[in-house]
Write a protein that holds these residues in place. Structure first.
Motif, PDB file in Angstrom:
ATOM      1  N   HIS A   1      42.715  39.905  30.500  1.00 34.09           N
ATOM      2  CA  HIS A   1      41.306  39.966  30.899  1.00 34.09           C
ATOM      3  C   HIS A   1      41.127  39.949  32.407  1.00 34.09           C
ATOM      4  O   HIS A   1      40.055  39.602  32.905  1.00 34.09           O
ATOM      5  CB  HIS A   1      40.516  38.858  30.191  1.00 34.09           C
ATOM      6  CG  HIS A   1      40.634  39.007  28.702  1.00 34.09           C
ATOM      7  ND1 HIS A   1      39.912  39.935  27.986  1.00 34.09           N
ATOM      8  CD2 HIS A   1      41.490  38.423  27.824  1.00 34.09           C
ATOM      9  CE1 HIS A   1      40.289  39.892  26.715  1.00 34.09           C
ATOM     10  NE2 HIS A   1      41.248  38.982  26.593  1.00 34.09           N
TER      11      HIS A   1
ATOM     12  N   CYS B   1      34.458  44.551  27.290  1.00 35.46           N
ATOM     13  CA  CYS B   1      35.567  43.921  26.567  1.00 35.46           C
ATOM     14  C   CYS B   1      35.007  42.845  25.644  1.00 35.46           C
ATOM     15  O   CYS B   1      33.916  42.314  25.880  1.00 35.46           O
ATOM     16  CB  CYS B   1      36.524  43.302  27.585  1.00 35.46           C
ATOM     17  SG  CYS B   1      37.926  42.444  26.859  1.00 35.46           S
TER      18      CYS B   1
ATOM     19  N   CYS C   1      35.700  39.905  25.510  1.00 37.76           N
ATOM     20  CA  CYS C   1      35.550  38.624  26.217  1.00 37.76           C
ATOM     21  C   CYS C   1      34.232  38.539  26.972  1.00 37.76           C
ATOM     22  O   CYS C   1      33.858  37.465  27.442  1.00 37.76           O
ATOM     23  CB  CYS C   1      36.711  38.405  27.180  1.00 37.76           C
ATOM     24  SG  CYS C   1      36.622  39.429  28.662  1.00 37.76           S
TER      25      CYS C   1
ATOM     26  N   ASN D   1      33.573  40.575  29.701  1.00 42.08           N
ATOM     27  CA  ASN D   1      33.791  41.222  30.996  1.00 42.08           C
ATOM     28  C   ASN D   1      33.794  42.753  30.831  1.00 42.08           C
ATOM     29  O   ASN D   1      33.773  43.262  29.705  1.00 42.08           O
ATOM     30  CB  ASN D   1      35.133  40.728  31.544  1.00 42.08           C
ATOM     31  CG  ASN D   1      35.418  41.187  32.965  1.00 42.08           C
ATOM     32  OD1 ASN D   1      34.510  41.590  33.698  1.00 42.08           O
ATOM     33  ND2 ASN D   1      36.681  41.112  33.346  1.00 42.08           N
TER      34      ASN D   1
ATOM     35  N   CYS E   1      38.459  45.148  31.494  1.00 43.32           N
ATOM     36  CA  CYS E   1      39.663  44.312  31.388  1.00 43.32           C
ATOM     37  C   CYS E   1      40.900  45.190  31.137  1.00 43.32           C
ATOM     38  O   CYS E   1      40.803  46.264  30.548  1.00 43.32           O
ATOM     39  CB  CYS E   1      39.540  43.344  30.216  1.00 43.32           C
ATOM     40  SG  CYS E   1      38.364  42.030  30.496  1.00 43.32           S
TER      41      CYS E   1
HETATM   42 ZN   LIG Z   1      38.303  40.927  28.553  1.00 45.59          ZN
END
Ligand SMILES: [Zn+2]
Length: 398
Positions: free
Chosen positions: A250, A260, A262, A264, A267
């Protein structure tokens, strides 16, 4: 007159004994075969304390003595080493589509293994129902050969609350949110159960049973459906404030890139993982990663372009990791890695040309020691790690 029985205090003295025993055990693991005299030097304990601790551990079956005729002429020295044979560990890797169960000794050698598919199953209980017979079989194998089971380690996609043994919100792993996997397995197996995420478990395999035997600073990267990492510095696995240390999949590698899981953008995982590569390959729809590398072998232009992009991002990421973590070695594994391994000599050259000149010759990139079983062996390594930290509790010597 009534005698008052002193209650044994599980407090300070036990803690001191635990930490002394842990230090002695780690030194034996690291320097075996080693004499008591050398151990006294390495641990700063008195020879009386050391003798007591080693006697306890011999009695507990985790170390053993062997005679050596080296040393001064005519005198036999007693050397100590880890006894890898009395205890067994079970490692379970639960992936998104498959599981693997291994039985290992205390050196991480796989004594028995079994695996199966969980494709299409989204109910944790039914997946554990499927895995349980394999684990019971390993337990029986262990006790039939007269061994004691030290515990069961579980490697599973994160993120998770390791203290509680609960999965938090694992992406692409439906049904497992908030599932109390550790408590459920402890109930089913009647054994000590530890869990960790698959990437960090894989790093644990390397730390205790692989390259970590000869180096204290390593980064392990798992490349597959996602990209995960585990960072070991001075022999310690690092977790950070929120358990996110070493989430190297990440790091942002594409400015304003794809979203992504996550939260973000751009990544490394969004472009460098198997799904990332397949998205970048314009002909990739409905095909597999094996098809992609076959196309590369046929000199397909689009596939070659996507591969070059993947490798250049990999070079950036590895250079970042060498600069940020300064490891002795970066170890690479996961389902994608076997396809990438043939390009690694070239990648290493590229990384060498980008790191600080004085570390150029020390750039070391290796394949993970246990191949496709890395995270199952890593699950077993979670239990070994606990043994090294808390030997008194793990073998009931207190
Ligand atoms: Zn990510």
């Amino acid at each position: 007159m009534r005698m008052l029985r002193m209650r044994s205090k599980p407090g300070y003295l036990t803690q001191v004994k635990q930490s002394n025993m842990s230090a002695v055990l780690k030194s034996i693991w690291e320097f075996e075969p080693i004499s008591r005299v050398e151990l006294v030097e390495r641990t700063d304990l008195t020879s009386g304390t050391l003798t007591n601790l080693t006697q306890d551990m011999i009695r507990g079956g985790i170390i053993r003595e062997s005679e050596s005729s080296h040393g001064s002429v005519g005198r036999k020295r007693m050397l100590l080493r880890l006894d890898t044979e009395n205890y067994r560990i079970i490692g379970i890797d639960i992936g998104r589509n498959a599981f693997e169960v291994v039985l290992t000794d205390l050196a991480g050698r796989v004594i028995a293994a079994s695996e199966g598919s969980t494709a299409g199953m989204d109910n944790p209980d039914s997946i554990l129902d499927l895995i349980t017979p394999s684990v019971q079989k390993m337990k029986a194998l262990s006790s039939d050969s007269g061994n004691k089971l030290l515990g069961i380690g579980v490697s599973i996609p994160g993120p998770m609350d390791m203290q509680q043994g609960i999965l938090l919100d694992p992406p692409n792993f439906p049904g497992w949110e908030q599932y109390p996997v550790r408590a459920e397995l402890e109930k089913r197996m009647e054994a000590t159960v530890l869990i960790n995420d698959d990437a960090r478990s894989s790093a644990f395999a390397e730390r205790w049973f692989g390259l970590g035997r000869t180096t204290s600073h390593l980064v392990h990267i798992t490349m597959g459906i996602g990209i995960g990492g585990g960072v070991v510095m001075n022999g310690e696995m690092l977790y950070g404030a929120n358990g996110l240390y070493g989430q190297i999949g990440h790091i942002t590698v594409v400015h304003n890139g794809e979203p992504c899981a996550c939260g973000n953008l751009g990544c490394w995982e969004t472009v460098g993982s198997i799904p990332g590569i397949m998205r970048n390959w314009t002909d990739g729809h409905g095909k597999t990663i094996m098809n992609f590398f076959e196309a590369v072998q046929r000199n397909d232009r689009e596939a070659a372009r996507t591969l070059e992009y993947t490798l250049s991002i990999l070079t950036d990421a590895l250079t970042n990791l060498f600069n940020v973590y300064d490891p002795d070695v970066i170890v690479m594994g996961g389902k994608l890695y076997p396809y990438l391994s043939r390009y690694m000599p070239e990648i290493r050259k590229r990384v060498q040309s980008r790191v600080y000149p004085f570390v150029r010759e020390r750039v070391r990139i290796e394949a993970s020691t246990f191949g496709t079983s890395q995270s199952a062996v890593g699950a077993a390594a979670l239990i070994f790690d606990r043994l090294m930290r808390e030997p008194l509790d793990m073998i009931g010597l207190s």
